[in-house]
Motif scaffolding. Structure first.
Motif, mmCIF file in Angstrom:
data_model
loop_
_atom_site.group_PDB
_atom_site.id
_atom_site.type_symbol
_atom_site.label_atom_id
_atom_site.label_comp_id
_atom_site.label_asym_id
_atom_site.label_seq_id
_atom_site.Cartn_x
_atom_site.Cartn_y
_atom_site.Cartn_z
ATOM 1 N N LEU A 126 0.823 -1.199 0.000
ATOM 2 C CA LEU A 126 0.000 0.000 0.000
ATOM 3 C C LEU A 126 0.861 1.254 0.000
ATOM 4 C CD1 LEU A 126 -2.612 1.655 0.377
ATOM 5 C CD2 LEU A 126 -2.407 1.228 2.839
ATOM 6 N N HIS A 127 1.845 1.313 0.880
ATOM 7 C CA HIS A 127 2.654 2.525 0.995
ATOM 8 C C HIS A 127 3.588 2.696 -0.212
ATOM 9 C CE1 HIS A 127 1.444 4.108 4.894
ATOM 10 N NE2 HIS A 127 1.183 2.840 5.204
ATOM 11 N N LYS A 128 3.956 1.613 -0.832
ATOM 12 C CA LYS A 128 4.718 1.724 -2.077
ATOM 13 C C LYS A 128 3.853 2.385 -3.149
ATOM 14 C CE LYS A 128 7.334 -1.015 -5.446
ATOM 15 N NZ LYS A 128 7.776 -2.388 -5.841
ATOM 16 N N ALA A 129 2.566 2.007 -3.173
ATOM 17 C CA ALA A 129 1.647 2.602 -4.143
ATOM 18 C C ALA A 129 1.344 4.057 -3.795
ATOM 19 C CB ALA A 129 0.354 1.793 -4.196
ATOM 20 N N LEU A 130 1.205 4.363 -2.488
ATOM 21 C CA LEU A 130 0.901 5.730 -2.077
ATOM 22 C C LEU A 130 1.997 6.707 -2.470
ATOM 23 C CD1 LEU A 130 -0.663 5.203 1.465
ATOM 24 C CD2 LEU A 130 -1.835 5.951 -0.617
ATOM 25 N N ALA A 131 3.223 6.248 -2.510
ATOM 26 C CA ALA A 131 4.340 7.119 -2.883
ATOM 27 C C ALA A 131 4.220 7.607 -4.324
ATOM 28 C CB ALA A 131 5.659 6.388 -2.679
ATOM 29 N N LYS A 132 3.395 6.915 -5.109
ATOM 30 C CA LYS A 132 3.231 7.288 -6.516
ATOM 31 C C LYS A 132 1.785 7.715 -6.810
ATOM 32 C CE LYS A 132 4.639 3.177 -7.664
ATOM 33 N NZ LYS A 132 5.019 1.981 -8.475
ATOM 34 N N THR A 133 1.058 8.131 -5.768
ATOM 35 C CA THR A 133 -0.373 8.440 -5.900
ATOM 36 C C THR A 133 -0.635 9.924 -5.679
ATOM 37 O OG1 THR A 133 -1.060 6.217 -5.227
ATOM 38 C CG2 THR A 133 -2.658 7.987 -4.901
ATOM 39 N N ASP A 134 -1.564 10.462 -6.451
ATOM 40 C CA ASP A 134 -1.992 11.851 -6.272
ATOM 41 C C ASP A 134 -3.223 11.955 -5.378
ATOM 42 O OD1 ASP A 134 -0.075 13.144 -8.101
ATOM 43 O OD2 ASP A 134 -1.134 12.004 -9.638
ATOM 44 N N ILE A 135 -4.178 11.027 -5.558
ATOM 45 C CA ILE A 135 -5.420 11.047 -4.777
ATOM 46 C C ILE A 135 -5.705 9.652 -4.240
ATOM 47 C CG2 ILE A 135 -7.902 11.508 -4.787
ATOM 48 C CD1 ILE A 135 -7.479 13.302 -7.226
#
Length: 312
Positions: A99-108
């Motif tokens: 999840l946090h790996k994905a959040l690092a590349k997420t805008d919203i």
């Protein structure tokens, strides 16, 4: 994190192409959205964001995934068209890392958990904003503020808004769908804020408030039985016709006059659209017409009329 097996059932129709055509310019082109929202409001909002050009990914729990995939495969298929669906157990360390790996590349980040559940998952806004300053968050909840942890659903929010006037269920999930539109609107707002501030922000969208918004015409009296669009106006009614029904929306004076002329009624001081006599006359007129005849009449007279099959 692994790719989830998608349902092999394809929807007979899809909302995406028509929606994209209507939207035209992709306002969210290049914006990366990550959704943790299950059931209807979150996926409906995510589909709206995709049609606005966003790059959309959704994380679903392992095993059951999204309950919608089981109780309505058509809805699930249409709402996840073009969405990258992955699985992650957010209660497990491996899922948290993914999840946090994905959040690092997420805008919203789009969620539909109750606040207490977000806190247990370590997804409180203060922590997220500290770790990812550019990340914005749109939270879909049932009720606003301190009531967000209370149990509720579309029907209860509709009832609270005064939109369940009988024992019959509403014909669609108004609060859920209106909430999805407010959530997609919120996504646009947080991106506009980030353009000016350079920082992410948080917005809460409450389904109960979406229902209250839809209920405003009723609270104003417009759709109450004595309201003009609630039954008082003879030109704004549903009438029976031969083997069907007629939805008549001849509200404006020129439409009302045209309707009366088509029905053989002379518009004048004696003919009031709020008169029971006028309604009865139009009721008799449509009762003797077939759907085909009414459709032809509506086209010839340029009337806002739509025929329907018999009610169920």
């Amino acid at each position: 994190m692994t790719r989830q097996t998608q349902s092999s059932i394809k929807a007979s129709t899809t909302i995406a192409p028509a929606t994209e055509a209507n939207l035209g310019i992709k306002a969210l082109k290049g914006v990366r959205v990550l959704s943790l929202a299950l059931n209807l409001p979150g996926p409906a909002a995510l589909q709206r964001l995709r049609t606005m050009g966003a790059n959309c990914t959704k994380l679903e729990p392992p095993g059951v995934g999204d309950p919608m995939a089981h109780y309505n495969t058509q809805a699930y298929g249409e709402l996840h068209e073009g969405i990258k669906v992955l699985t992650a157990d957010l209660k497990a360390p491996e899922g948290q890392r993914a999840l946090h790996k994905a959040l690092a590349k997420t805008d919203i980040l789009l969620t539909s958990f109750r606040p207490a559940a977000l806190k247990r998952l370590g997804l409180g806004w203060k922590e997220l904003h500290k770790d990812y300053p550019g990340l914005s968050m749109v939270r879909v909840v049932g009720a606003p503020g301190p009531e967000a942890d209370l149990a509720g659903h579309d029907l209860t929010y509709m009832a609270e808004a005064g939109l369940v006037p009988s024992l019959a269920l509403p014909p669609t999930l108004y609060a859920d769908m209106a909430g999805s539109l407010l959530a997609s609107e919120a996504a646009l707002q947080v991106m506009l804020r980030r353009q000016s501030s350079g920082k992410g922000s948080e917005m809460e969208v409450a389904l109960s408030e979406a229902a209250q918004w839809l209920g405003l015409p009723r609270r104003w009296g417009m759709t109450q039985p004595k309201g003009v669009v609630g039954g008082a106006h003879a030109g704004y009614q549903v009438y029976a016709c031969i083997k069907g029904r007629v939805a008549v929306a001849a509200l404006e004076p020129h439409f009302a006059q045209r309707l009366c002329e088509a029905a053989g009624l002379r518009a004048g001081a004696h003919l009031k659209m709020t008169s029971p006599a006028t309604r009865k006359a139009l009721e008799s007129f449509f009762a003797g017409k077939s759907r085909r005849e009414v459709d032809a009449l509506a086209k010839a007279a340029d009337l806002p009329v739509h025929t329907l099959p018999p009610g169920r």
